[in-house]
Design a protein around this motif. Sequence first.
Motif, PDB file in Angstrom:
ATOM      1  N   ASN A  63       0.846  -1.184   0.000  1.00 50.01           N
ATOM      2  CA  ASN A  63       0.000   0.000   0.000  1.00 50.01           C
ATOM      3  C   ASN A  63       0.886   1.241   0.000  1.00 50.01           C
ATOM      4  N   LYS A  64       0.750   2.075  -1.011  1.00 49.62           N
ATOM      5  CA  LYS A  64       1.619   3.250  -1.127  1.00 49.62           C
ATOM      6  C   LYS A  64       1.337   4.305  -0.069  1.00 49.62           C
ATOM      7  N   ASP A  65       0.142   4.303   0.520  1.00 51.61           N
ATOM      8  CA  ASP A  65      -0.216   5.291   1.530  1.00 51.61           C
ATOM      9  C   ASP A  65      -0.066   4.764   2.954  1.00 51.61           C
ATOM     10  N   ALA A  66       0.578   3.621   3.142  1.00 53.30           N
ATOM     11  CA  ALA A  66       0.676   2.990   4.456  1.00 53.30           C
ATOM     12  C   ALA A  66       1.744   3.662   5.315  1.00 53.30           C
ATOM     13  N   ASP A  67       1.514   3.608   6.608  1.00 53.08           N
ATOM     14  CA  ASP A  67       2.510   4.052   7.577  1.00 53.08           C
ATOM     15  C   ASP A  67       3.268   2.844   8.097  1.00 53.08           C
ATOM     16  N   ASP A  70       1.242   0.548  10.358  1.00 55.97           N
ATOM     17  CA  ASP A  70       0.225  -0.313   9.761  1.00 55.97           C
ATOM     18  C   ASP A  70       0.671  -1.760   9.664  1.00 55.97           C
TER      19      ASP A  70
END
Length: 132
Positions: A63-67, A70
């Motif tokens: 996921n490119k928007d993951a922290d 996560d």
Amino acid sequence: MKVQGRMFIWLSVFILAMAIVYGVWSKEPAGTTALFLAFGLSIMIGYYLAFTARRVDTGAQDNKDADVADDAGELGFFSPHSWQPLALGVGASLAFLGVVFGWWLLYFSAPIILIGIWGWVFEYYRGENQNQ
């Protein structure tokens, strides 16, 4: 897992190209064979990761928007203390030394390897780690 699968597949393409170039230019069979074997290992790992990525949930690394948080949590079960990898390491070391010094060394290393494999497979079926 998708990212790692793609990385290994692209790595295998690069290794294959380098194996062909190296084989044509050098005409040296040992290095060429080693590069083709490295290609085979890389493509196997890449295929496994790509194949497995389709069957498991999407991880945070996909996921490119993951922290970073996560992907926190339990990753799996790992043996807290096991002596079996040491036995396998000693047995494998003796086996590889057998290639250098003489095949007779395999007579000593094979039982150590078999004991290590047996102990590792049945580690949680006996003793203090036995499942109830």
